[in-house]
Design a protein around this motif. Structure first.
Motif, PDB file in Angstrom:
ATOM      1  N   ARG A 155      18.365 -25.991  -0.401  1.00 28.13           N
ATOM      2  CA  ARG A 155      17.925 -27.384  -0.189  1.00 28.13           C
ATOM      3  C   ARG A 155      18.617 -28.351  -1.142  1.00 28.13           C
ATOM      4  NH1 ARG A 155      13.142 -24.724   1.335  1.00 28.13           N
ATOM      5  NH2 ARG A 155      12.240 -24.761  -0.757  1.00 28.13           N
ATOM      6  N   ARG A 156      18.839 -27.939  -2.373  1.00 35.62           N
ATOM      7  CA  ARG A 156      19.548 -28.815  -3.330  1.00 35.62           C
ATOM      8  C   ARG A 156      20.958 -29.130  -2.840  1.00 35.62           C
ATOM      9  NH1 ARG A 156      17.760 -25.399  -8.229  1.00 35.62           N
ATOM     10  NH2 ARG A 156      15.691 -26.250  -8.590  1.00 35.62           N
ATOM     11  N   ILE A 157      21.651 -28.097  -2.395  1.00 35.42           N
ATOM     12  CA  ILE A 157      23.014 -28.307  -1.905  1.00 35.42           C
ATOM     13  C   ILE A 157      22.997 -29.086  -0.594  1.00 35.42           C
ATOM     14  CG2 ILE A 157      25.079 -27.126  -1.036  1.00 35.42           C
ATOM     15  CD1 ILE A 157      24.516 -24.951  -3.187  1.00 35.42           C
ATOM     16  N   LEU A 158      22.062 -28.769   0.296  1.00 35.66           N
ATOM     17  CA  LEU A 158      21.947 -29.533   1.545  1.00 35.66           C
ATOM     18  C   LEU A 158      21.684 -31.012   1.260  1.00 35.66           C
ATOM     19  CD1 LEU A 158      19.933 -27.020   3.735  1.00 35.66           C
ATOM     20  CD2 LEU A 158      22.211 -27.923   4.256  1.00 35.66           C
ATOM     21  N   GLY A 159      20.918 -31.304   0.216  1.00 40.35           N
ATOM     22  CA  GLY A 159      20.670 -32.696  -0.159  1.00 40.35           C
ATOM     23  C   GLY A 159      21.964 -33.412  -0.521  1.00 40.35           C
ATOM     24  N   GLN A 160      22.832 -32.745  -1.252  1.00 41.69           N
ATOM     25  CA  GLN A 160      24.120 -33.349  -1.600  1.00 41.69           C
ATOM     26  C   GLN A 160      24.997 -33.513  -0.358  1.00 41.69           C
ATOM     27  OE1 GLN A 160      24.793 -30.396  -4.938  1.00 41.69           O
ATOM     28  NE2 GLN A 160      25.732 -32.228  -5.830  1.00 41.69           N
ATOM     29  N   LEU A 161      24.973 -32.526   0.519  1.00 44.27           N
ATOM     30  CA  LEU A 161      25.750 -32.615   1.755  1.00 44.27           C
ATOM     31  C   LEU A 161      25.205 -33.720   2.659  1.00 44.27           C
ATOM     32  CD1 LEU A 161      26.197 -28.793   2.470  1.00 44.27           C
ATOM     33  CD2 LEU A 161      27.895 -30.372   1.503  1.00 44.27           C
ATOM     34  N   ARG A 162      23.883 -33.898   2.658  1.00 40.31           N
ATOM     35  CA  ARG A 162      23.269 -34.989   3.427  1.00 40.31           C
ATOM     36  C   ARG A 162      23.707 -36.340   2.867  1.00 40.31           C
ATOM     37  NH1 ARG A 162      17.777 -35.121   1.804  1.00 40.31           N
ATOM     38  NH2 ARG A 162      18.766 -36.268   0.119  1.00 40.31           N
ATOM     39  N   ASP A 163      23.671 -36.475   1.552  1.00 40.83           N
ATOM     40  CA  ASP A 163      24.069 -37.736   0.919  1.00 40.83           C
ATOM     41  C   ASP A 163      25.520 -38.092   1.237  1.00 40.83           C
ATOM     42  OD1 ASP A 163      21.520 -37.851  -0.121  1.00 40.83           O
ATOM     43  OD2 ASP A 163      22.119 -37.264  -2.156  1.00 40.83           O
ATOM     44  N   ALA A 164      26.345 -37.076   1.460  1.00 44.94           N
ATOM     45  CA  ALA A 164      27.757 -37.293   1.802  1.00 44.94           C
ATOM     46  C   ALA A 164      27.960 -37.472   3.309  1.00 44.94           C
ATOM     47  CB  ALA A 164      28.590 -36.120   1.305  1.00 44.94           C
ATOM     48  N   GLY A 165      26.887 -37.368   4.088  1.00 46.32           N
ATOM     49  CA  GLY A 165      26.982 -37.557   5.529  1.00 46.32           C
ATOM     50  C   GLY A 165      27.496 -36.348   6.293  1.00 46.32           C
ATOM     51  N   LEU A 166      27.444 -35.165   5.680  1.00 40.80           N
ATOM     52  CA  LEU A 166      27.956 -33.965   6.345  1.00 40.80           C
ATOM     53  C   LEU A 166      26.887 -33.213   7.130  1.00 40.80           C
ATOM     54  CD1 LEU A 166      30.339 -32.658   3.542  1.00 40.80           C
ATOM     55  CD2 LEU A 166      30.893 -34.065   5.543  1.00 40.80           C
ATOM     56  N   VAL A 167      25.621 -33.380   6.738  1.00 45.62           N
ATOM     57  CA  VAL A 167      24.504 -32.788   7.467  1.00 45.62           C
ATOM     58  C   VAL A 167      23.414 -33.841   7.622  1.00 45.62           C
ATOM     59  CG1 VAL A 167      24.962 -30.428   6.649  1.00 45.62           C
ATOM     60  CG2 VAL A 167      23.334 -31.863   5.414  1.00 45.62           C
ATOM     61  N   THR A 168      22.522 -33.583   8.559  1.00 45.60           N
ATOM     62  CA  THR A 168      21.361 -34.457   8.733  1.00 45.60           C
ATOM     63  C   THR A 168      20.108 -33.605   8.643  1.00 45.60           C
ATOM     64  OG1 THR A 168      21.409 -34.203  11.138  1.00 45.60           O
ATOM     65  CG2 THR A 168      22.608 -36.089  10.218  1.00 45.60           C
ATOM     66  N   VAL A 169      19.002 -34.261   8.326  1.00 42.80           N
ATOM     67  CA  VAL A 169      17.729 -33.555   8.239  1.00 42.80           C
ATOM     68  C   VAL A 169      16.797 -34.131   9.288  1.00 42.80           C
ATOM     69  CG1 VAL A 169      16.800 -35.080   6.428  1.00 42.80           C
ATOM     70  CG2 VAL A 169      15.901 -32.765   6.671  1.00 42.80           C
ATOM     71  N   GLN A 170      16.048 -33.261   9.909  1.00 36.83           N
ATOM     72  CA  GLN A 170      15.049 -33.657  10.903  1.00 36.83           C
ATOM     73  C   GLN A 170      13.690 -33.275  10.334  1.00 36.83           C
ATOM     74  OE1 GLN A 170      15.915 -32.439  14.934  1.00 36.83           O
ATOM     75  NE2 GLN A 170      13.739 -32.124  15.344  1.00 36.83           N
ATOM     76  N   ARG A 171      12.802 -34.220  10.266  1.00 38.43           N
ATOM     77  CA  ARG A 171      11.467 -33.968   9.717  1.00 38.43           C
ATOM     78  C   ARG A 171      10.455 -33.839  10.859  1.00 38.43           C
ATOM     79  NH1 ARG A 171      12.697 -34.318   4.579  1.00 38.43           N
ATOM     80  NH2 ARG A 171      14.033 -35.959   3.805  1.00 38.43           N
ATOM     81  N   GLY A 172       9.299 -33.309  10.535  1.00 34.55           N
ATOM     82  CA  GLY A 172       8.234 -33.185  11.530  1.00 34.55           C
ATOM     83  C   GLY A 172       8.399 -31.953  12.389  1.00 34.55           C
TER      84      GLY A 172
END
Length: 143
Positions: free
Chosen positions: A45-62
């Motif tokens: 999750r920490r690494i995914l957060g950095q990748l999200r901030d760079a626009g490489l991945v997205t997160v879907q909630r709910g």
């Protein structure tokens, strides 16, 4: 000094996500990814957060929560992944100014700047020429 493995883990994450997309699983959980990387989902999750901030991945909630690739794996270079995790230069100079009274102290930074610049350029060129899809293809060919 030990080497940092975040970049390797990030490429593993993205390649695994690209494989999941091939299998029609566009949204994956950090727990699923962690099973492949063999680490704790918190690390993922920490690494995914950095990748999200760079626009490489997205997160879907709910409902149906999870992570997905923001772009096709063929269009994401390893340079983009590296930059998401390591925005600083690869090599750093001294934390404090070396002694200017010493001939080595006076000249070491200028001596190393050219070397470091060349090494960084070569690494970035190689990373720019390799995509997450390439890493996935090579991984699958090696297994």
């Amino acid at each position: 000094m030990s080497a940092n493995s975040r970049f390797t883990v990030a490429v593993h994450i993205l390649a695994w996500m690209a494989l999941a997309v091939r299998d029609d699983h566009h949204v994956v959980t950090s727990e699923q990814i962690a099973a492949s990387v063999n680490t704790n989902p918190v690390v993922i999750r920490r690494i995914l957060g950095q990748l999200r901030d760079a626009g490489l991945v997205t997160v879907q909630r709910g409902n149906g929560a999870g992570w997905s690739l923001a772009h096709p794996a063929e269009s994401v270079s390893l340079a983009q992944v590296y930059d998401a995790l390591e925005p600083e230069r690869m090599f750093a100079m001294h934390a404090s100014e070396p002694s200017q009274r010493c001939p080595v102290g006076r000249g070491i930074q200028s001596a190393l700047n050219a070397v470091y610049g060349g090494v960084e350029q070569a690494v970035r060129d190689e990373l720019r020429n390799t995509t997450v899809a390439d890493a996935l293809a090579e991984s699958l060919a090696s297994s």
